[in-house]
Design a protein around this motif. Structure first.
Motif: not given
Length: 445
Positions: A205-232
């Motif tokens: 395909x021409x492009x791949x749209x990655x859905x990525x789990x990552x943490x922002x600097x202010x994130x609390x510890x554990x699974x409650x501090x995970x955010x989701x991003x689109x990274x093409x």
């Protein structure tokens, strides 16, 4: 390896009498999806998969995807088959018309999903993950992100991937270390390593749209501090065209027991200043959103188990009809007969078929609940269907995948010594099935 023939008659029986398709297709929005239309769609899907996709299954096993200087080349024929698959509209079958989909019921899409997975499990993983990524974006992404990515994903021009696992974070996602640094323009810079990313890099395909789990600097510890991003893989311009290459690179692919044609990538984010990503929903709610994709994938993996079991059964019964060995123990013939006439072979084949058809009925019925929970005008009925669907998904994922390993193993036993020989193709089904109990949630977990 024997040719694959979609069991359309059995599928339509399960669709009509177990999933009660005609009642479900009467839900608002499905006026164009009556049973006769569904039958025609299933038959067309079978034609494509039997003639184009299935012949590539042994080819992909013998000629796995390869990596060179960050680029992945899929096996011969895969790129052309995927183009035909996408251009024929199969990627868009169950998705909303608003973004170019055909808005067909998930129940119908599940039948087609089984067919393509039976035809070629390695090939089917690519559209499977795109479906899951699409569901996650439909659930949680902003209108801008949806408009930018969903039309091309639903058309099959772009594919999707799911990026959870890291070297230190397998099932335990609270250990995710990939970081996301917010930028003044509202985007984020992503840094980290993701492993076991199915179709994280490929040439189909021409492009791949990655859905990525990552943490922002202010994130609390554990699974409650995970955010989701689109990274093409490639950035997308305002007019929807593909722009510059993003800072995400495939540094290797794995060499695996089975599904060898499906590239399992190690992806490196941010080695050259940071991969540009865009938040999906709100910060620190990423795992909640990703579970939409994971649940979709878990249901689909259960269907994959059914699909591999069906292929293994067809392989075994075809061999049993042709292989002549020994006189039957009941004395019904003085000469050697095809082994399908021997009681223990009959037992194995009947076990294989019963397990496969039972799981098929369960999966199709669960898909009908999904349609009900999204389309029933009665709120109480929607809630009831949702509870039942969410209860059934882990059962389908867990039991149908364990079942596929048992059925594929029985298929080898039916072949006898020839089942242990790669040339017959029976062994590939067991090797391919073996991953299903592990990914998208290891059975015991």
């Amino acid at each position: 390896m024997s040719d694959y023939k979609a069991p359309v008659k059995d599928m339509l029986f399960a669709l009509r009498h177990l999933a009660q398709y005609e009642s479900n297709s009467a839900l608002p929005g499905y006026a164009d999806a009556d049973f006769e239309t569904a039958k025609a769609i299933v038959e067309e899907c079978a034609k494509l998969c039997e003639t184009v996709v299935a012949p590539l299954n042994p080819i992909g096993d013998k000629n796995p995807s390869t990596w060179s200087h960050g680029e992945v080349t899929t096996p011969p024929g895969f790129k052309e088959a995927y183009r035909q698959y996408a251009e024929s509209g199969w990627q868009s079958l169950q998705h909303p018309a608003e973004f170019g989909g055909q808005a067909m019921p998930k129940t119908l899409a599940t039948v087609c999903m089984e067919i393509v997975n039976s035809a070629n499990l390695s090939f089917a993983l690519c559209p499977l993950l795109t479906d899951g990524a699409t569901e996650a974006l439909l659930t949680a992404a902003s209108a801008e992100v949806k408009q930018r990515y969903l039309p091309k994903m639903i058309s099959g021009e772009w594919t999707g991937s799911m990026n959870l696992t890291e070297p230190q974070a397998g099932s335990d996602l609270e250990l995710v270390r990939t970081r996301a640094e917010p930028q003044p323009d509202g985007s984020y810079r992503i840094f980290g390593t993701k492993i076991f990313i199915t179709y994280g890099e490929h040439d189909m395909a021409d492009n791949i749209v990655h859905l990525v789990l990552a943490r922002v600097p202010s994130a609390p510890p554990g699974v409650k501090g995970i955010s989701l991003f689109v990274v093409p893989k490639y950035l997308v311009n305002d007019d929807g065209s593909i722009g510059a290459r993003n800072d995400v690179h495939c540094v290797s692919i794995e060499h695996k027991l089975g599904i060898k044609a499906s590239p399992t990538a190690v992806l490196q984010y941010g080695d050259h200043g940071g991969a540009i990503g865009y938040i999906v929903g709100e910060e620190n709610r990423g795992l909640e959103y990703m579970f939409v994709m994971m649940n979709a994938a878990r249901f689909a993996v259960g269907v994959q188990g059914i699909a591999v079991a069906e292929r293994a059964y067809q392989q075994a019964v075809g061999y049993a009809r042709e292989r002549v060995q020994s006189r039957p123990v009941d004395g019904s013939s003085p000469k050697a007969v095809p082994i399908i006439q021997h009681p223990d072979v009959k037992r194995m084949l009947m076990t294989m078929r019963a397990l496969t058809e039972g799981c098929r009925g369960l999966a199709y019925s669960a898909a009908a609940l999904f349609d009900s929970m999204h389309g029933d005008p009665d709120e109480e009925a929607r809630c009831r269907s949702q509870r039942r669907y969410e209860f059934l998904v882990p059962l389908i994922k867990g039991f149908a995948t364990e079942m596929s390993v048992e059925v594929a193993s029985l298929g080898i036993q039916v072949h006898g010594g020839m089942g242990f020989i790669e040339e017959t193709g029976a062994a590939q089904h067991l090797r391919d099935a073996r991953i299903l109990t592990i990914y998208e949630g290891t059975t015991a977990i």
